[in-house]
Design a protein around this motif. Sequence first.
Motif, PDB file in Angstrom:
ATOM      1  N   GLY A 177       0.787  -1.417  -0.074  1.00 52.19           N
ATOM      2  CA  GLY A 177       0.002   0.074   0.056  1.00 52.19           C
ATOM      3  C   GLY A 177       0.954   1.270  -0.112  1.00 52.19           C
ATOM      4  N   VAL A 178       2.035   1.092   0.799  1.00 51.48           N
ATOM      5  CA  VAL A 178       2.909   2.311   0.805  1.00 51.48           C
ATOM      6  C   VAL A 178       3.506   2.621  -0.201  1.00 51.48           C
ATOM      7  CG1 VAL A 178       4.767   3.428   2.092  1.00 51.48           C
ATOM      8  CG2 VAL A 178       2.993   2.397   3.489  1.00 51.48           C
ATOM      9  N   LEU A 179       4.228   1.363  -0.736  1.00 51.15           N
ATOM     10  CA  LEU A 179       4.830   1.532  -2.084  1.00 51.15           C
ATOM     11  C   LEU A 179       4.184   2.117  -3.449  1.00 51.15           C
ATOM     12  CD1 LEU A 179       7.269  -1.647  -1.751  1.00 51.15           C
ATOM     13  CD2 LEU A 179       8.071   0.677  -1.593  1.00 51.15           C
ATOM     14  N   TRP A 180       3.132   1.485  -3.469  1.00 53.29           N
ATOM     15  CA  TRP A 180       1.980   1.460  -4.670  1.00 53.29           C
ATOM     16  C   TRP A 180       1.590   3.091  -4.496  1.00 53.29           C
ATOM     17  CZ3 TRP A 180      -3.462   0.349  -5.076  1.00 53.29           C
ATOM     18  CH2 TRP A 180      -4.045   0.231  -6.092  1.00 53.29           C
ATOM     19  N   GLY A 181       1.150   3.391  -3.237  1.00 49.66           N
ATOM     20  CA  GLY A 181       0.702   4.887  -2.932  1.00 49.66           C
ATOM     21  C   GLY A 181       1.559   5.957  -3.267  1.00 49.66           C
ATOM     22  N   SER A 215      -5.827   1.149   2.698  1.00 47.25           N
ATOM     23  CA  SER A 215      -7.055   0.668   2.816  1.00 47.25           C
ATOM     24  C   SER A 215      -7.422  -0.467   1.801  1.00 47.25           C
ATOM     25  CB  SER A 215      -8.041   1.522   3.015  1.00 47.25           C
ATOM     26  OG  SER A 215      -7.798   2.457   4.283  1.00 47.25           O
ATOM     27  N   PHE A 216      -7.215  -0.007   0.404  1.00 47.77           N
ATOM     28  CA  PHE A 216      -7.495  -0.826  -0.702  1.00 47.77           C
ATOM     29  C   PHE A 216      -6.706  -1.903  -0.493  1.00 47.77           C
ATOM     30  CE2 PHE A 216      -6.131  -1.851  -4.780  1.00 47.77           C
ATOM     31  CZ  PHE A 216      -7.495  -2.295  -5.330  1.00 47.77           C
ATOM     32  N   SER A 217      -5.495  -1.864  -0.021  1.00 49.38           N
ATOM     33  CA  SER A 217      -4.423  -2.970  -0.334  1.00 49.38           C
ATOM     34  C   SER A 217      -4.647  -3.951   0.680  1.00 49.38           C
ATOM     35  CB  SER A 217      -3.057  -2.204  -0.155  1.00 49.38           C
ATOM     36  OG  SER A 217      -2.186  -3.143  -0.283  1.00 49.38           O
ATOM     37  N   ILE A 218      -5.182  -3.373   1.892  1.00 46.80           N
ATOM     38  CA  ILE A 218      -5.486  -4.436   2.924  1.00 46.80           C
ATOM     39  C   ILE A 218      -6.767  -5.177   2.202  1.00 46.80           C
ATOM     40  CG2 ILE A 218      -6.602  -4.727   5.232  1.00 46.80           C
ATOM     41  CD1 ILE A 218      -5.185  -2.132   5.931  1.00 46.80           C
ATOM     42  N   ILE A 219      -7.795  -4.555   1.791  1.00 44.51           N
ATOM     43  CA  ILE A 219      -9.138  -5.054   1.272  1.00 44.51           C
ATOM     44  C   ILE A 219      -8.745  -6.139   0.345  1.00 44.51           C
ATOM     45  CG2 ILE A 219     -11.267  -4.818   0.293  1.00 44.51           C
ATOM     46  CD1 ILE A 219     -11.210  -1.817   1.786  1.00 44.51           C
ATOM     47  N   VAL A 220      -7.953  -5.857  -0.523  1.00 43.75           N
ATOM     48  CA  VAL A 220      -7.571  -6.611  -1.803  1.00 43.75           C
ATOM     49  C   VAL A 220      -6.837  -8.024  -1.291  1.00 43.75           C
ATOM     50  CG1 VAL A 220      -6.083  -6.976  -3.672  1.00 43.75           C
ATOM     51  CG2 VAL A 220      -7.325  -4.881  -3.760  1.00 43.75           C
ATOM     52  N   THR A 221      -5.888  -7.595  -0.520  1.00 45.41           N
ATOM     53  CA  THR A 221      -5.106  -8.846   0.216  1.00 45.41           C
ATOM     54  C   THR A 221      -5.858  -9.850   0.841  1.00 45.41           C
ATOM     55  OG1 THR A 221      -3.193  -7.337   0.470  1.00 45.41           O
ATOM     56  CG2 THR A 221      -3.321  -9.321   1.753  1.00 45.41           C
ATOM     57  N   VAL A 269     -12.795   2.313   6.639  1.00 46.36           N
ATOM     58  CA  VAL A 269     -13.547   1.707   7.688  1.00 46.36           C
ATOM     59  C   VAL A 269     -13.531   0.151   7.572  1.00 46.36           C
ATOM     60  CG1 VAL A 269     -16.030   1.513   8.631  1.00 46.36           C
ATOM     61  CG2 VAL A 269     -14.815   3.792   8.381  1.00 46.36           C
ATOM     62  N   VAL A 270     -13.801  -0.032   6.261  1.00 46.81           N
ATOM     63  CA  VAL A 270     -13.823  -1.434   5.607  1.00 46.81           C
ATOM     64  C   VAL A 270     -12.633  -2.344   5.984  1.00 46.81           C
ATOM     65  CG1 VAL A 270     -14.218  -3.057   3.845  1.00 46.81           C
ATOM     66  CG2 VAL A 270     -15.617  -1.064   4.033  1.00 46.81           C
ATOM     67  N   ALA A 271     -11.457  -1.565   5.823  1.00 46.25           N
ATOM     68  CA  ALA A 271     -10.061  -2.254   6.143  1.00 46.25           C
ATOM     69  C   ALA A 271     -10.223  -2.474   7.516  1.00 46.25           C
ATOM     70  CB  ALA A 271      -9.125  -1.233   5.640  1.00 46.25           C
ATOM     71  N   VAL A 272     -10.511  -1.515   8.293  1.00 50.85           N
ATOM     72  CA  VAL A 272     -10.353  -1.715   9.776  1.00 50.85           C
ATOM     73  C   VAL A 272     -11.224  -2.817  10.298  1.00 50.85           C
ATOM     74  CG1 VAL A 272     -10.479  -0.641  12.168  1.00 50.85           C
ATOM     75  CG2 VAL A 272      -9.760   0.721  10.257  1.00 50.85           C
ATOM     76  N   LEU A 273     -12.409  -2.929   9.924  1.00 53.19           N
ATOM     77  CA  LEU A 273     -13.317  -4.086  10.196  1.00 53.19           C
ATOM     78  C   LEU A 273     -12.601  -5.333   9.859  1.00 53.19           C
ATOM     79  CD1 LEU A 273     -16.798  -2.393   9.218  1.00 53.19           C
ATOM     80  CD2 LEU A 273     -15.783  -2.858  11.579  1.00 53.19           C
ATOM     81  N   LEU A 274     -11.899  -5.446   8.569  1.00 57.59           N
ATOM     82  CA  LEU A 274     -11.595  -6.806   8.212  1.00 57.59           C
ATOM     83  C   LEU A 274     -10.129  -7.037   9.009  1.00 57.59           C
ATOM     84  CD1 LEU A 274     -11.395  -6.458   4.296  1.00 57.59           C
ATOM     85  CD2 LEU A 274     -12.962  -7.871   5.885  1.00 57.59           C
ATOM     86  N   VAL A 275      -9.599  -6.205   9.613  1.00 61.01           N
ATOM     87  CA  VAL A 275      -8.237  -6.485  10.372  1.00 61.01           C
ATOM     88  C   VAL A 275      -9.063  -6.786  11.705  1.00 61.01           C
ATOM     89  CG1 VAL A 275      -6.433  -5.235  11.405  1.00 61.01           C
ATOM     90  CG2 VAL A 275      -6.878  -4.778   9.169  1.00 61.01           C
TER      91      VAL A 275
END
Length: 266
Positions: free
Chosen positions: A164-168, A198-204, A247-253
């Motif tokens: 996420g950081v590198l791609w961002g 957040s997108f990176s977490i959701i995708v993963t 929010v979605v990423a945090v919920l998934l974590v």
Amino acid sequence: MKKKSVFENPLISFVTLTYIIFFMLFMVIGICIWLGAPEWLTVTMQIMAAWSSTFAFIILFKRIYPELRLKDFIKQQFTTRLRFSVLGTIVAIQVIIVVVTMLLHQLTNTQGFAFSYPGLGLMALAFLDNVIRGPLGEELSWRGYALNELQKKYSPLKSALIIGVLWGFWHTPLWLASGYNGVDLVKYSVLFLIGIISFSIIVTFFYNMNPNLVIPIVIHQLFNFSLVVISGDLLEIMVYVMLLYFVVAVLLVVINPKGNLYKKKH
């Protein structure tokens, strides 16, 4: 004993080359615009810039996978059977994000904004343009290669954060060319980075549930397209869209069904 260079690490070489190619093509685009080059040439260069990570991966492919053919690698990314429960879930989540964004903006902004529908033909062209400039040019390399390689060493969550950081920050030139400056530029950049991580977490999370490259391609396409289908001030739209992805990423974590974000790949 001779010390090994960090650039002997294929993943570091991939990220470095991706940045170099993108930044070089971005400068070429700027020169094209400055010289008043034909629009088709500028658009072509923009598409090439979007595919810079794929170009970097192809250039380094034999070094990364010396005993594998590129077409076989690509084929492998789509061999896992698609689970439509996973596909349906990610589509539903992203449709909900768009709807909630519109409702929240209607409640907080008297001018309001709405679903942008310039006609079926133009919508189809915009959708195709987003596919070509986004997921098709990025997911094979960033997720198919880089994410999967990182997960051999780190947990999915840590790998997602690194990507996420590198791609961002790979998008940095786009931030500078956004037309914003001062506080608005900072706001745009921060929101963009929050959304990307957040997108990176959701995708993963969902990609690990169903390791077929169609999953990140669809999520990426809907992520990009959500900023196209809503009419209104881009910064205002981003406040809701990016924070909802967060929010979605945090919920998934936090919920993390079956520990999908913490189990290292073998």
